[in-house]
Design an enzyme around this catalytic site. Structure first.
Site, mmCIF file in Angstrom:
data_model
loop_
_atom_site.group_PDB
_atom_site.id
_atom_site.type_symbol
_atom_site.label_atom_id
_atom_site.label_comp_id
_atom_site.label_asym_id
_atom_site.label_seq_id
_atom_site.Cartn_x
_atom_site.Cartn_y
_atom_site.Cartn_z
ATOM 1 C CG HIS A 98 7.550 -37.200 37.661
ATOM 2 N ND1 HIS A 98 7.998 -37.070 36.378
ATOM 3 C CD2 HIS A 98 6.537 -36.316 37.801
ATOM 4 C CE1 HIS A 98 7.285 -36.144 35.757
ATOM 5 N NE2 HIS A 98 6.404 -35.658 36.595
ATOM 6 C CE1 TYR A 102 14.656 -40.221 32.150
ATOM 7 C CE2 TYR A 102 16.621 -39.559 30.956
ATOM 8 C CZ TYR A 102 15.810 -39.462 32.061
ATOM 9 O OH TYR A 102 16.152 -38.613 33.087
ATOM 10 N N PRO A 131 23.954 -35.019 30.756
ATOM 11 C CG PRO A 131 22.691 -33.833 29.189
ATOM 12 C CD PRO A 131 24.076 -34.315 29.463
ATOM 13 C CE LYS A 165 21.385 -39.641 39.624
ATOM 14 N NZ LYS A 165 20.218 -39.514 40.494
ATOM 15 C CE1 TYR A 186 16.389 -40.589 35.642
ATOM 16 C CE2 TYR A 186 15.033 -39.837 37.468
ATOM 17 C CZ TYR A 186 15.462 -39.711 36.167
ATOM 18 O OH TYR A 186 14.985 -38.688 35.386
HETATM 19 C C1 PHB Z 1 15.176 -31.790 32.217
HETATM 20 O O1 PHB Z 1 13.987 -31.735 32.507
HETATM 21 O O2 PHB Z 1 15.786 -30.797 31.807
HETATM 22 C C2 PHB Z 1 15.894 -33.067 32.336
HETATM 23 C C3 PHB Z 1 15.274 -34.141 32.933
HETATM 24 C C4 PHB Z 1 15.934 -35.350 33.016
HETATM 25 C C5 PHB Z 1 17.211 -35.482 32.510
HETATM 26 C C6 PHB Z 1 17.842 -34.407 31.934
HETATM 27 C C7 PHB Z 1 17.188 -33.188 31.846
HETATM 28 O O3 PHB Z 1 17.828 -36.677 32.581
#
Ligand code: PHB
Ligand code: APR
Length: 393
Positions: free
Chosen positions: A75, A203, A294, A298, A388
């Site tokens: 990505h 997000y 989460p 990280k 990130y």
């Molecule tokens: C996930 O795909 O589980 C995932 C992806 C990004 C995040 C948290 C969890 O910030």
């Protein structure tokens, strides 16, 4: 009693413990892993799914990159969504870096397959695991396995036994300080058998709370909703989950595709750091030493960063250079605090905090202001992209 000896005794066969043992093997250093759960249990645990570029590089260098290359989804950025508008933050264009969507479960599967093929010593289903003589240069690990008492003596013990493990708890209380912060919300996560409705992770901050669209493969979507810490899964039947996902992730002209939900769980959010990751002959790595909420993905990446540093430090030690090993605790902690502030920032930025009715509307407007700033400033976007996609180890 079966006495055994190894150079590094590793407690915990999560990603941290399994990867450390594998990296040590690569450097010609013996280790034994002791895990209290079964191999099937370890393989079935569903967790995060984004690998930083440096994590992919470490795994590839150690010969674990094949399935990441064929099945991982590279990505170039993420979407930030607020006020019902979706904004792309393009890491590749901003800083020339990317991330790879590849489930932690898949990383663990690759590690276990590699260890099984190489004949590594991993004791699963070990009971009453305890560590001893950490202040000495001959620490010991004791446990029961298949009704037999075991004792391993080693040069070092590594606590890769997660947040609830025994290793951190074996450091005398007066020698360690625990820093922690909880959040007044939790994440409800689902896996669904449906192609992702997005090319990159979304997000979203919505008036009703945070929502996120992630994925595991071209056929499996991973989605999250902010819920109350007291909520239980029976309050969240599938229809209610989809209804909330549609509301919070929706933008005009875009449709979220639904599919059969195959897994559902609620995870509390916490930030936690131990003041030391080294004590005598004990080193902590991964969740044993620190936890992040989460948002920003990280947790796994921090475990991989610790292990990359610790494996290099142990290799240098056995080549008669102790500088890296004596500096491991401090170096890993300094890196970790930079990751902590980012995870906390992203979490606070994207969730609705309803604990204080007097400030909650102000805070929401202020979060929107921050999101306007981030999506409108190339400097702010670079800062996000750099953190990130991952700090160098
Ligand atoms: C996930 O795909 O589980 C995932 C992806 C990004 C995040 C948290 C969890 O910030
Ligand atoms: N004895 C032996 N093993 C133990 C003990 C014990 N007393 N206590 C816990 N364990 C095992 C757990 O069963 C688990 O398999 O230690 C392992 C720790 O693994 P993780 O919790 O996955 O932690 P870590 O390897 O540091 O990986 C961090 O996991 O929690 C996620 O978000 C986090 O992605 C990050 C990653």
């Amino acid at each position: 009693m079966s006495p055994e000896n190894t150079r590094v005794a590793i407690i915990g066969a999560g990603p941290a413990g399994l990867l450390l043992s594998w990296a040590l093997r690569d450097a010609g250093i013996d280790s034994i892993v002791v895990e209290n759960r079964s191999q099937d249990y370890v393989l079935a645990r569903i967790r995060a799914g984004v690998l930083e570029q440096s994590a992919v590089e470490t795994l590839t260098r150690l010969g674990l990159g094949e399935r990441i290359r064929t099945e991982g989804l590279e990505h170039d950025g993420i979407y930030l969504q607020f006020r019902g508008e979706r904004h792309h933050v393009d890491f590749q264009e901003l800083i020339g870096r990317s991330v790879t969507v590849y489930g932690q479960q898949e990383v663990v599967k690759d590690l276990i397959a590699a260890h099984n093929a190489a004949g590594s010593t991993i004791y699963y289903e070990a009971a009453d695991v305890a560590v001893h003589d950490l202040e000495s240069s001959a620490p010991r690990v004791t446990f029961t396995h298949a009704d037999e008492a075991h004792e391993i003596t080693a040069d070092f013990v590594v606590g890769a036994d997660g947040f609830h493990g025994v290793c951190r708890a074996s450091i005398p209380r007066e020698a360690i300080t625990l820093y922690d912060r909880s959040y007044p919300y939790a994440w409800l996560g689902i896996l669904a058998n449906v192609a992702p409705s997005t090319d990159e992770l979304i997000y979203a901050l919505h008036e009703d709370g945070f929502a996120m669209h992630s994925m595991r493969s071209p056929h499996v979507s991973r989605l999250y909703l902010q819920v109350d810490t007291a909520d239980s899964l029976d309050q969240w039947p599938d229809e209610r989950i989809w209804e909330n996902l549609h509301a919070r992730l929706g933008v005009p002209g875009w449709t979220l595709q639904e599919g059969e939900i195959t897994d559902k769980s609620i995870t509390p959010m916490r930030s936690f750091v131990a003041s030391r990751l080294a004590y005598g002959s004990l080193f902590l790595a991964g969740d044993a030493g620190h936890i992040v909420p989460p948002t920003g993905a990280k947790g796994l990446n921090s475990a991989i960063a610790d292990v990359t540093m610790l494996a290099a430090a142990l290799a240098a030690h056995y080549a008669d250079d102790d500088a890296l090993l004596s500096g491991y605790g401090e170096a890993a902690l300094r890196r970790q605090w930079r990751v902590q502030q980012f995870s906390q920032w992203m979490t606070d930025l994207l969730h609705r905090n309803r604990t204080d009715l007097q400030t909650m509307e102000f805070d929401y407007q202020s979060q929107l202001g921050r999101l306007d700033y981030v999506t409108g400033s190339v400097h702010a976007q670079r800062e996000l992209a750099e953190q990130y996609s991952g700090l160098p180890f």
